[in-house]
Each structure stands twice: as C-alpha cells, then as structure tokens.
Scaffold this motif. Structure first.
Motif, short mmCIF file in Angstrom:
data_model
loop_
_atom_site.label_atom_id
_atom_site.label_comp_id
_atom_site.label_asym_id
_atom_site.label_seq_id
_atom_site.Cartn_x
_atom_site.Cartn_y
_atom_site.Cartn_z
N ALA A 100 -7.94 34.43 20.15
CA ALA A 100 -6.56 34.88 20.39
C ALA A 100 -6.13 34.60 21.82
O ALA A 100 -4.99 34.20 22.07
CB ALA A 100 -6.45 36.37 20.09
N GLY A 101 -7.06 34.79 22.77
CA GLY A 101 -6.73 34.52 24.17
C GLY A 101 -6.42 33.05 24.40
O GLY A 101 -5.44 32.71 25.09
N VAL A 102 -7.22 32.17 23.82
CA VAL A 102 -6.97 30.73 23.97
C VAL A 102 -5.63 30.35 23.36
O VAL A 102 -4.86 29.58 23.95
CB VAL A 102 -8.11 29.92 23.31
CG1 VAL A 102 -7.75 28.44 23.23
CG2 VAL A 102 -9.41 30.11 24.08
N LEU A 103 -5.33 30.90 22.19
CA LEU A 103 -4.07 30.59 21.52
C LEU A 103 -2.87 31.07 22.33
O LEU A 103 -1.85 30.37 22.42
CB LEU A 103 -4.05 31.22 20.13
CG LEU A 103 -5.02 30.59 19.11
CD1 LEU A 103 -5.10 31.45 17.86
CD2 LEU A 103 -4.58 29.18 18.75
N TYR A 104 -3.00 32.25 22.95
CA TYR A 104 -1.90 32.75 23.78
C TYR A 104 -1.69 31.85 24.99
O TYR A 104 -0.55 31.59 25.40
CB TYR A 104 -2.16 34.19 24.22
CG TYR A 104 -1.38 35.18 23.39
CD1 TYR A 104 0.00 35.31 23.54
CD2 TYR A 104 -2.01 35.96 22.43
CE1 TYR A 104 0.72 36.19 22.76
CE2 TYR A 104 -1.29 36.85 21.64
CZ TYR A 104 0.07 36.96 21.81
OH TYR A 104 0.79 37.81 21.04
N LEU A 105 -2.76 31.36 25.57
CA LEU A 105 -2.63 30.46 26.72
C LEU A 105 -2.02 29.13 26.30
O LEU A 105 -1.28 28.50 27.07
CB LEU A 105 -3.99 30.24 27.38
CG LEU A 105 -4.62 31.49 28.01
CD1 LEU A 105 -5.96 31.15 28.65
CD2 LEU A 105 -3.69 32.13 29.04
#
Length: 268
Positions: A25-30
């Motif tokens: 989720a963190g990678v996708l938000y970035l």
C-alpha cells in the motif's frame, strides 16, 4: 503429558502478511505522485495553440499521459489492498473508499483519453488532404478544455472524499499515528473550497491559491505512503486483533491453556 513452550506458528506468517500488505500500500501511494512532472510535460500542448497541427513536441505529452494512467491504476489499487484491513473498522466506509477511488480512476482515464485523442488527430489527420485546419484547432482546444475540467473532478475533487474516508478509517483504527489523518481532516475541506472556487471561475486551477490548497492533502497521502512502507501498520491497533481470514490473521484464543509451573503450555 509433555511440557513444550507455546509458540503460535500462525502468528508469524500473519504478521509477515500484514507487513507485506502495508508495504505494498505504501509503494502504491508513492506511485500516485509520479504524475507531478506533467506540470512541465504538458507545456507544449498548452503553449502552442496549433499543437494539433504539428507545433511543438508530442513526446512529453505522451509520457505525461502514461504517468497519469499509472496514477489511476495505483489509486484504485491502494483502496483494494487496504480494504480487507480497513473493513474491520467500518465496512461501509472502506467500501466507500474503494468506490471513490474507482470513480477517480475512471475520470483520470477519461481525461487522458482527451489528450490521446489530440495526439491521434495530430498524427493521423493534420496535414492530410482535405483536413480543415481551423476545425482541427477548435477540436484541439475543446479536448484540452475537457481534460482540464475532468482533471478538476478526478484529481482534485475526488481526493477530497478519498482522503476524508481514509482519514476517518485510519484515525479510528489507529493503524498509523493519528497526526496523519488529522492532516487529512484539515486539508480536505481546504481543497474542497479551492475546487469550488475554481469551478465558479474565482481563479484558475494553476493559480497560486490552488497550488497551496493541494499541499495538505498531498502531504497526508505522501506521509501515509512513507509510513506504511517504512513502519507498516501499528501492531497495537485494535483492528489487528480481530479475526479475518482474508488477511491471514487467526482468531484470538478464547480458552485458557493449561500451563505447568514454568508457564509452558501442556500438550498431550
């Protein structure tokens, strides 16, 4: 009877699964920030009134459109990845986040289609026999105006609802520090007020006030992405103690195991 130390084997895979979900989720938000360069990449299509007739380079416009497609896919993916966790707090709000992200992604694709249509007309129609340059130029301006208005709905208005829903879910669940969703609670109304001002022509979407209104919401999404990537979910969050087979967390033990004098569980 033999005495063995109790080690919940299922807890370790579940913990690793949740950590992996948080990092994804963190990678996708970035990834939703990759379209920032479009502010410069779209200069040719804005600075040349006859861009559709061949003026200026189309390479930057194509790359900009490609990054916006990435943003759309990453945006809906963030909601889908977080849904199994956020539904533990409030399923209706979590489903609302997925729906809002889906609308946002759909509108992003519509806006990108407007730009790609300009490129297609420039490549396949402009300069051919019988092409009406005046009509093509008008069509190009119309498609660009459609992109700008769709952008206002997709990447400016929809984040207001997405971040309010996500902020609420994160604040109640304590999956991340509460200061992060508080930023969303402050930023979303500011962005909404700015969108209304742009809608009624008070100022343009590239005006300084419009840029300032975006900062809190952008800071919220960026900080959430970085936190989930580096730290993951807060292990003390109450929602992580609730059973949910979809995310691999076993139900808490309801009984009390028999222990020997050293505190080890007795296994027959």
């Amino acid at each position: 009877m033999t005495a063995t130390a109790h080690t919940p084997a299922a807890a370790r895979p579940a913990t690793n699964l949740m950590r992996g979900r948080a990092r994804l989720a963190g990678v996708l938000y970035l990834l939703t920030f990759v379209s920032i360069p479009t502010l410069a990449l779209y200069n040719p299509i804005r600075e040349h009134a006859d861009f559709i007739l061949g003026a200026g380079s189309q390479t930057g416009v194509l790359w900009g459109a490609f990054t916006e497609v990435i943003v759309g896919v990453a945006g809906i993916s963030t909601a889908l990845v977080l849904f199994p966790v956020l539904r533990r707090q409030n399923e209706s709000a979590a489903l609302g986040l997925v729906a809002a992200r889906l609308v946002e992604t759909t509108l992003i694709f519509v806006s990108v289609t407007s730009l790609l249509t300009i490129i297609t007309l420039r490549t396949d129609v402009a300069g051919t026999a019988g092409a009406d340059n005046a009509s093509l130029t008008t069509t190009g301006h119309t498609l660009l105006a459609a992109y700008d208005r769709t952008f206002l709905l997709s990447q400016s208005l929809m984040p207001v609802f997405c971040d309010l829903l996500l902020g609420y879910l994160l604040f109640r669940s304590r999956l991340v520090p509460r200061i992060l969703p508080i930023v969303a609670f402050v930023g979303a109304p500011l962005l909404l007020a700015s969108d209304i001002a742009i809608f009624f022509g008070v100022y343009d979407r590239v005006a300084l006030l419009a840029g300032l209104a975006v900062i809190p919401v952008a800071a919220f999404e960026l900080s959430v992405g970085i936190w989930l990537l580096v730290k993951g979910f807060n292990p003390a969050s109450p929602v992580l103690a609730r059973p949910n087979t979809e995310v691999g967390i076993p139900a808490p033990r309801t009984g009390h195991p028999q222990l020997d004098e050293r505190g080890a569980e007795l296994v027959r």
